[in-house]
Scaffold this motif. Structure first.
Motif, PDB file in Angstrom:
ATOM      1  N   VAL A 175      20.530  42.097   3.427  1.00 38.06           N
ATOM      2  CA  VAL A 175      21.980  40.972   3.453  1.00 38.06           C
ATOM      3  C   VAL A 175      22.923  41.773   3.829  1.00 38.06           C
ATOM      4  O   VAL A 175      23.460  41.858   4.877  1.00 38.06           O
ATOM      5  N   GLU A 176      22.852  43.618   3.639  1.00 38.83           N
ATOM      6  CA  GLU A 176      23.386  44.495   3.872  1.00 38.83           C
ATOM      7  C   GLU A 176      23.464  44.680   5.796  1.00 38.83           C
ATOM      8  O   GLU A 176      24.197  45.162   6.130  1.00 38.83           O
ATOM      9  N   ARG A 177      22.026  45.012   6.180  1.00 41.73           N
ATOM     10  CA  ARG A 177      21.776  45.112   7.131  1.00 41.73           C
ATOM     11  C   ARG A 177      21.975  44.073   8.183  1.00 41.73           C
ATOM     12  O   ARG A 177      22.626  44.187   9.038  1.00 41.73           O
ATOM     13  N   LYS A 178      21.757  42.971   7.202  1.00 34.09           N
ATOM     14  CA  LYS A 178      22.636  41.430   8.184  1.00 34.09           C
ATOM     15  C   LYS A 178      24.029  41.441   8.700  1.00 34.09           C
ATOM     16  O   LYS A 178      24.447  41.251  10.336  1.00 34.09           O
ATOM     17  N   SER A 179      24.670  41.775   7.634  1.00 35.72           N
ATOM     18  CA  SER A 179      26.176  42.127   7.917  1.00 35.72           C
ATOM     19  C   SER A 179      26.496  42.679   8.709  1.00 35.72           C
ATOM     20  O   SER A 179      27.224  42.735   9.718  1.00 35.72           O
ATOM     21  N   SER A 205      24.777  43.896  11.318  1.00 38.92           N
ATOM     22  CA  SER A 205      24.280  44.126  12.586  1.00 38.92           C
ATOM     23  C   SER A 205      24.978  42.821  13.108  1.00 38.92           C
ATOM     24  O   SER A 205      25.936  42.993  14.314  1.00 38.92           O
ATOM     25  N   LYS A 206      25.247  42.493  12.332  1.00 37.10           N
ATOM     26  CA  LYS A 206      26.217  41.173  12.794  1.00 37.10           C
ATOM     27  C   LYS A 206      28.094  41.513  12.874  1.00 37.10           C
ATOM     28  O   LYS A 206      28.584  41.121  14.658  1.00 37.10           O
ATOM     29  N   ALA A 207      28.414  42.220  12.920  1.00 35.58           N
ATOM     30  CA  ALA A 207      29.654  42.846  13.033  1.00 35.58           C
ATOM     31  C   ALA A 207      29.501  43.882  14.088  1.00 35.58           C
ATOM     32  O   ALA A 207      30.297  43.612  15.022  1.00 35.58           O
ATOM     33  N   PHE A 208      28.149  44.550  14.193  1.00 36.63           N
ATOM     34  CA  PHE A 208      27.932  45.305  15.687  1.00 36.63           C
ATOM     35  C   PHE A 208      28.048  44.743  17.330  1.00 36.63           C
ATOM     36  O   PHE A 208      29.065  45.352  17.488  1.00 36.63           O
ATOM     37  N   ARG A 209      27.248  43.204  16.648  1.00 41.13           N
ATOM     38  CA  ARG A 209      27.281  42.728  17.689  1.00 41.13           C
ATOM     39  C   ARG A 209      28.753  41.588  18.066  1.00 41.13           C
ATOM     40  O   ARG A 209      28.915  41.897  19.249  1.00 41.13           O
ATOM     41  N   PRO A 218      30.649  50.558  15.172  1.00 42.92           N
ATOM     42  CA  PRO A 218      30.338  50.761  14.267  1.00 42.92           C
ATOM     43  C   PRO A 218      28.971  51.482  14.145  1.00 42.92           C
ATOM     44  O   PRO A 218      28.054  51.306  15.149  1.00 42.92           O
ATOM     45  N   ASP A 219      28.734  52.416  13.130  1.00 38.76           N
ATOM     46  CA  ASP A 219      27.934  53.673  13.089  1.00 38.76           C
ATOM     47  C   ASP A 219      26.844  52.253  12.324  1.00 38.76           C
ATOM     48  O   ASP A 219      26.799  52.295  11.223  1.00 38.76           O
ATOM     49  N   LEU A 220      25.967  51.840  13.056  1.00 38.26           N
ATOM     50  CA  LEU A 220      24.410  51.676  11.648  1.00 38.26           C
ATOM     51  C   LEU A 220      23.671  52.666  11.645  1.00 38.26           C
ATOM     52  O   LEU A 220      21.879  51.668  11.044  1.00 38.26           O
ATOM     53  N   LYS A 221      23.279  53.381  11.051  1.00 39.31           N
ATOM     54  CA  LYS A 221      23.141  53.858  10.760  1.00 39.31           C
ATOM     55  C   LYS A 221      22.385  53.630   8.926  1.00 39.31           C
ATOM     56  O   LYS A 221      22.982  53.602   8.771  1.00 39.31           O
ATOM     57  N   GLN A 222      20.925  53.665   9.315  1.00 39.79           N
ATOM     58  CA  GLN A 222      20.397  53.422   8.115  1.00 39.79           C
ATOM     59  C   GLN A 222      20.258  54.449   7.086  1.00 39.79           C
ATOM     60  O   GLN A 222      20.107  55.075   6.408  1.00 39.79           O
ATOM     61  N   LYS A 223      21.074  53.658   5.879  1.00 38.49           N
ATOM     62  CA  LYS A 223      21.291  54.502   4.516  1.00 38.49           C
ATOM     63  C   LYS A 223      19.524  54.734   3.432  1.00 38.49           C
ATOM     64  O   LYS A 223      18.854  53.492   3.640  1.00 38.49           O
ATOM     65  N   PRO A 224      19.181  55.258   3.687  1.00 41.99           N
ATOM     66  CA  PRO A 224      17.502  55.367   2.862  1.00 41.99           C
ATOM     67  C   PRO A 224      18.275  54.602   1.028  1.00 41.99           C
ATOM     68  O   PRO A 224      18.729  54.307   1.534  1.00 41.99           O
TER      69      PRO A 224
END
Length: 143
Positions: free
Chosen positions: A33-37, A39-43, A114-120
């Motif tokens: 859910v966090e990744r999708k939000s 990603s949407k903010a990035f787009r 925005p920064d899209l680096k994924q946190k572990p």
């Protein structure tokens, strides 16, 4: 089959449909859910950036036409607005001239992405010990 030392030190997989498996699935669903939000903010930010760059290209083209610049080696001076004579002489689009005037009054900063680096994935807290259920140690005992 003998396991190597590396295989011996690997974490055990949680039991299928067990408590830990459920906790990991919930954590993965929350991360999704966090990744999708994100990603949407990035787009959305990318679309704003592309619109800003298209607008800058139009404004630069008007400036370049008025100053007879053919190669994009120079930046358009901030706050530059053509005079009425320059707009007529070079056949500048009135909408672009209006955009130039609006930009001179209120310059739009370049949007940032925005920064899209994924946190572990973080470690789950340890499970609470169940001291109410008796252990079934004799389940696998060879009697």
């Amino acid at each position: 089959m003998q396991k190597s030392r590396e295989e011996e030190c690997e974490r055990l997989r949680p039991l299928l449909h067990g408590v830990q498996a459920r906790r990991l699935a919930e954590q993965a669903a929350q991360a999704e859910v966090e990744r999708k939000s994100a990603s949407k903010a990035f787009r959305e930010a990318h679309e704003r950036l592309m619109a800003w760059e298209d607008r800058e290209d139009r404004l630069w083209a008007a400036w370049a036409k008025a100053h007879d610049v053919h190669y994009r080696l120079q930046r358009r001076p901030a706050g530059w607005v053509p005079t009425e004579e320059e707009a007529e002489r070079h056949g500048l689009d009135p909408e672009v001239v209006a955009e130039l005037r609006a930009d001179a009054e209120n310059p739009q900063p370049r949007p940032t992405l925005p920064d899209l680096k994924q946190k572990p994935m973080g470690e789950l807290p340890p499970m609470v010990a169940d001291d109410q259920t008796p252990e079934q140690l004799d389940l696998f005992a060879l009697a």
